[in-house]
Design a protein around this motif. Sequence first.
Motif, PDB file in Angstrom:
ATOM      1  N   VAL A 254      -7.815   1.265  -8.092  1.00 19.51           N
ATOM      2  CA  VAL A 254      -7.716   0.644  -6.772  1.00 19.51           C
ATOM      3  C   VAL A 254      -9.111   0.508  -6.152  1.00 19.51           C
ATOM      4  O   VAL A 254      -9.442  -0.516  -5.549  1.00 19.51           O
ATOM      5  CB  VAL A 254      -6.790   1.480  -5.854  1.00 19.51           C
ATOM      6  CG1 VAL A 254      -6.719   0.877  -4.468  1.00 19.51           C
ATOM      7  CG2 VAL A 254      -5.417   1.612  -6.458  1.00 19.51           C
TER       8      VAL A 254
ATOM      9  N   ASP B  25       2.118   0.208 -10.304  1.00 18.06           N
ATOM     10  CA  ASP B  25       1.298   0.795  -9.234  1.00 18.06           C
ATOM     11  C   ASP B  25       1.581   2.281  -9.065  1.00 18.06           C
ATOM     12  O   ASP B  25       0.716   3.023  -8.600  1.00 18.06           O
ATOM     13  CB  ASP B  25       1.550   0.057  -7.920  1.00 18.06           C
ATOM     14  CG  ASP B  25       0.674   0.600  -6.793  1.00 18.06           C
ATOM     15  OD1 ASP B  25      -0.563   0.485  -6.913  1.00 18.06           O
ATOM     16  OD2 ASP B  25       1.211   1.159  -5.826  1.00 18.06           O
TER      17      ASP B  25
ATOM     18  N   HIS C  49       0.833  -1.211   0.000  1.00 18.69           N
ATOM     19  CA  HIS C  49       0.000   0.000   0.000  1.00 18.69           C
ATOM     20  C   HIS C  49       0.862   1.253   0.000  1.00 18.69           C
ATOM     21  O   HIS C  49       0.346   2.354   0.019  1.00 18.69           O
ATOM     22  CB  HIS C  49      -0.897   0.016   1.231  1.00 18.69           C
ATOM     23  CG  HIS C  49      -1.862  -1.130   1.277  1.00 18.69           C
ATOM     24  ND1 HIS C  49      -3.107  -1.075   0.706  1.00 18.69           N
ATOM     25  CD2 HIS C  49      -1.749  -2.368   1.800  1.00 18.69           C
ATOM     26  CE1 HIS C  49      -3.723  -2.233   0.888  1.00 18.69           C
ATOM     27  NE2 HIS C  49      -2.920  -3.045   1.547  1.00 18.69           N
TER      28      HIS C  49
ATOM     29  N   HIS D  62      -1.790   3.723  -8.223  1.00 18.36           N
ATOM     30  CA  HIS D  62      -1.986   3.930  -6.787  1.00 18.36           C
ATOM     31  C   HIS D  62      -2.897   5.130  -6.538  1.00 18.36           C
ATOM     32  O   HIS D  62      -2.750   6.178  -7.154  1.00 18.36           O
ATOM     33  CB  HIS D  62      -0.624   4.168  -6.122  1.00 18.36           C
ATOM     34  CG  HIS D  62      -0.730   4.467  -4.661  1.00 18.36           C
ATOM     35  ND1 HIS D  62      -1.158   3.536  -3.740  1.00 18.36           N
ATOM     36  CD2 HIS D  62      -0.495   5.600  -3.964  1.00 18.36           C
ATOM     37  CE1 HIS D  62      -1.173   4.088  -2.548  1.00 18.36           C
ATOM     38  NE2 HIS D  62      -0.781   5.341  -2.642  1.00 18.36           N
ATOM     39  N   ASP D  63      -3.844   4.945  -5.619  1.00 16.73           N
ATOM     40  CA  ASP D  63      -4.770   6.020  -5.245  1.00 16.73           C
ATOM     41  C   ASP D  63      -5.619   6.540  -6.398  1.00 16.73           C
ATOM     42  O   ASP D  63      -6.059   7.677  -6.407  1.00 16.73           O
ATOM     43  CB  ASP D  63      -4.029   7.192  -4.569  1.00 16.73           C
ATOM     44  CG  ASP D  63      -4.004   7.020  -3.050  1.00 16.73           C
ATOM     45  OD1 ASP D  63      -4.864   6.285  -2.521  1.00 16.73           O
ATOM     46  OD2 ASP D  63      -3.144   7.629  -2.390  1.00 16.73           O
TER      47      ASP D  63
ATOM     48  N   LEU E  85      -1.716  -4.146  -9.544  1.00 12.69           N
ATOM     49  CA  LEU E  85      -1.342  -3.217  -8.472  1.00 12.69           C
ATOM     50  C   LEU E  85      -0.148  -3.709  -7.662  1.00 12.69           C
ATOM     51  O   LEU E  85       0.531  -2.919  -7.017  1.00 12.69           O
ATOM     52  CB  LEU E  85      -2.546  -3.003  -7.538  1.00 12.69           C
ATOM     53  CG  LEU E  85      -3.731  -2.324  -8.215  1.00 12.69           C
ATOM     54  CD1 LEU E  85      -4.964  -2.376  -7.324  1.00 12.69           C
ATOM     55  CD2 LEU E  85      -3.393  -0.876  -8.536  1.00 12.69           C
TER      56      LEU E  85
ATOM     57  N   TYR F  80       3.989   1.821  -1.903  1.00 11.69           N
ATOM     58  CA  TYR F  80       5.062   1.902  -2.896  1.00 11.69           C
ATOM     59  C   TYR F  80       5.480   3.345  -3.173  1.00 11.69           C
ATOM     60  O   TYR F  80       6.637   3.613  -3.446  1.00 11.69           O
ATOM     61  CB  TYR F  80       4.633   1.254  -4.214  1.00 11.69           C
ATOM     62  CG  TYR F  80       4.495  -0.253  -4.175  1.00 11.69           C
ATOM     63  CD1 TYR F  80       5.345  -1.042  -3.413  1.00 11.69           C
ATOM     64  CD2 TYR F  80       3.519  -0.898  -4.930  1.00 11.69           C
ATOM     65  CE1 TYR F  80       5.219  -2.436  -3.399  1.00 11.69           C
ATOM     66  CE2 TYR F  80       3.391  -2.279  -4.929  1.00 11.69           C
ATOM     67  CZ  TYR F  80       4.239  -3.034  -4.158  1.00 11.69           C
ATOM     68  OH  TYR F  80       4.107  -4.407  -4.155  1.00 11.69           O
TER      69      TYR F  80
END
Lengths: 278, 604
Positions: free
Chosen positions: B418, B409, B336, B413-414, B403, B338
């Motif tokens: 996701v 990612d 979660h 990410h975010d 992911l 990276y």
Amino acid sequence: MTTSDQGASRRTAAALGVALGLLVAGAVAATLVARGRWWLPPLASLQGRPVDRLFLVTLAIISAAFILVQGLLALFVWLYRDRGQRASYWHEHRALELTYTIIPAIVMTGLTVTAAGLWARIHSAPPPGALVVEVRAEQFGWKARYPGPDGRFGRLDPRFFSPRQNPFALDPTDPAGRDDLVLDISTAAALHLVVNRPVEVRLRAKDVVHSFFVPAFRVKQDAVPGMVTSTWFTPSRTGTFEIACAELCGPLHYVMRGRIVVQTQEEFDAWLAAQARP
Amino acid sequence: MAHAIPHVEAHTAAELSFWRRYIFSQDHKVIGIQYALTSMAMAILGGLLAIFIRLQLGWPGRSWPLLGRLFPGGMPEGQMSQAFYLAAVTMHGTIMIFFVLTTLLTGGFGNFLIPLMIGARDMAFPFLNMLSYWLYPPAIVVLLASFFVSGGAAGGGWTAYPPLSALPQAAPGSGPGQTLWLVALAILIVAFLFGSLNYITTVLQLRTRGMSMLRLPLTVWALFVTAILALLAFPVLLAAAIMLLFDRLGGTSFFIPAGLVVGTTPVDHAGGNPLLWQHLFWFLGHPEVYVLILPPMGMVSDILANNARKPIFGYRFMVGSIVAIAFLSFLVWGHHMYTSGMHPLLGTAFMTTTLVIAVPSAIKTFNWLATLWRGKIRFTSAMLFALGFLSLFVTGGLTGIVLAQPPVDIYFHDTFFVVAHFHFVMASAAIFAAFAGTYYWFPKMFGRMLDERLGRWHFWLTFAGIYATFFPMHYAGFMGMMRRIYSPQLYAHLQGLAPLNVFVSLAAFVLFAAQFIFLYNFFRSLFRGARAERNPWGATTLEWTTPSPPPHGNWGPALPVVHRWAYDYSPPGAAEDFLPQAAPLAVPVGGEPAGSGGDEQHGR
């Protein structure tokens, strides 16, 4: 089991099979439609190329697995619906189980090795000659700092913070900071970068956690209070690009944008000269 | 063993008052039902908050005069305030993860099923069990009170990253609302810990004669391993929550570094590190995902086997993969983080462990498919939802492979990719299993059947609604649409998303509305449903050998004795297509296969 029950079973099996078939067909069709409308923004960095390739390879692998499993599910639901048969008492098959243990393990190993190599390259030291800029995130905008003609960033000290006169909290006693160029890249100015020249962006945060996200560059790095994080990349196209904040930072998180202008070295030099402090 | 536990006598002998029987009950079945009903109420609230989120994202900036009159605080002039939007996002996540799925799956199904499936009279610690439930309503009260304090409910996301969540001046939702959020979570965590201790002890100590660990139904295995996960992971979040409370109220600086300036005001803290919270939070947060998905895996395994009339395929691999997934879940939290600024080498390590989890997940998936192969599938509502679980789990699990790879990612990410991923693999799959479990065990819980026709309607609308709601979110993620933004309209790279967001919102409304079919079915069937027999599904496990609903103490004077594993469906030589676990070893061909004959006399 009565005939009417078997009729209902047949109808439900057919419906479920069709639904799963539609799901697969719909997912494929939607992805094809999305390629034209809802896809990753056009790439504008060198580092993004292998990233996009790895993404597409992964997408192909998971799409194949998706179609295989949903397809098998649809098929089995149809084939083995209740038709009055007796189910087979079959519950162990070591070779079969090992097969679907080993194949995913091989695929995952391949992805791990590829991704680890790429990840190491992304986080390698920036090449010599890279442009170095600082970007500071704050509720709800971005500021940038260039080191100025001396090539050195001045010391920062939050005690000297002043919203108008000294928004970056430069320490006035440090001579290295006298020529530092501070820009508000959310409103008036933009972060100027040079095409095909690597740039290292050092990130700071003034108040809470933010994340420096430039979709066109495939770059995202959190800006964490109390730390300096950094990322480097090489813009590959001239033009204007957008910075988004990707980490929830407060009620106006959604307006926290910044602007990047990528230009040729000559244009960049001319722009920098024009910014020199009077 | 169970018969040595003194409380059993109290359960069976004494006539309990209404209060002791239904309110402050120590009976695991009542406590399970209390947990389930409370979770259902919270699910409606969590769903309602999702409707608010989708209202805003579908039509950003639009004014809804009627809602303005209903919620003058959050929607002045009918337009949702940014603070209220973030409160809705935060509370939707918090409620659905902690106050619905965790409580429903472990508190509800775990409580009801564990003693019945292992042949015990109750949990090992019935009083602790009652305490566990009765910490849940106070936690809800504290959590919901936060909507009415100045600044409103917490708005920092369910992950509550400091310094945003630590500094009251940083956002409206970081005021008293955030304090109440932390207190509510701390109370609920204590409830989870009481429950987990109980489940672990019960499974280890109170299995009836013959119920060896490798004869346990997979539901019990999953709930048992889940309890171990929860017991090890939740204390970390409890500690982190207390540390954050200290930062907020006690002037400490666990998570707040020196030199911060909020607005134009310097912050008087020094020495903390915001990443510490992220590590602590995800050290719980990732095992928590498996707290929500392991019990569904177990329940679905049992429901698939029962309705395919076939033994679960690869029982030992199934148990092994549950244990493997649980173990690995403690080693993946960094995926979660990276882009958080942690050392890149950690990213490589966490990627490896994360991709390894794909292997036991694949084993489970293919074992479920193999369970269907050459079965005799009965499409009960429970089975439809179990098959739906399988489809959703695969869809959501596969995007996890995207992911898990840090270079990829970085981009996703975010983003909504996701959001799509975890709503499939965790939220939708878990809720489908919960529905499957409800259709399957409702007769045992209440002695009445749910209406199958309504159940099928519920399934089809929910299945279509889930895919229509969450699948398009992948594409919003492709475009780079960030999570938790109040509106995507300002961004150049998000132009053209409006039709997609409108579609998702409409699908979400249909999905929400379809759940009222279930609620209607549930409450109507409580009173009007057809009477359930002891074993309406022809199931093998122990809970089906006692009356529906089971009496206090679950069994008659004698505990059931287990003679076989939980999956003797369609065994060769047996007259019927199942052999209950309690059936004696030697079954005369054509004889009475069910072990119910012996304890019929203890029925009500």
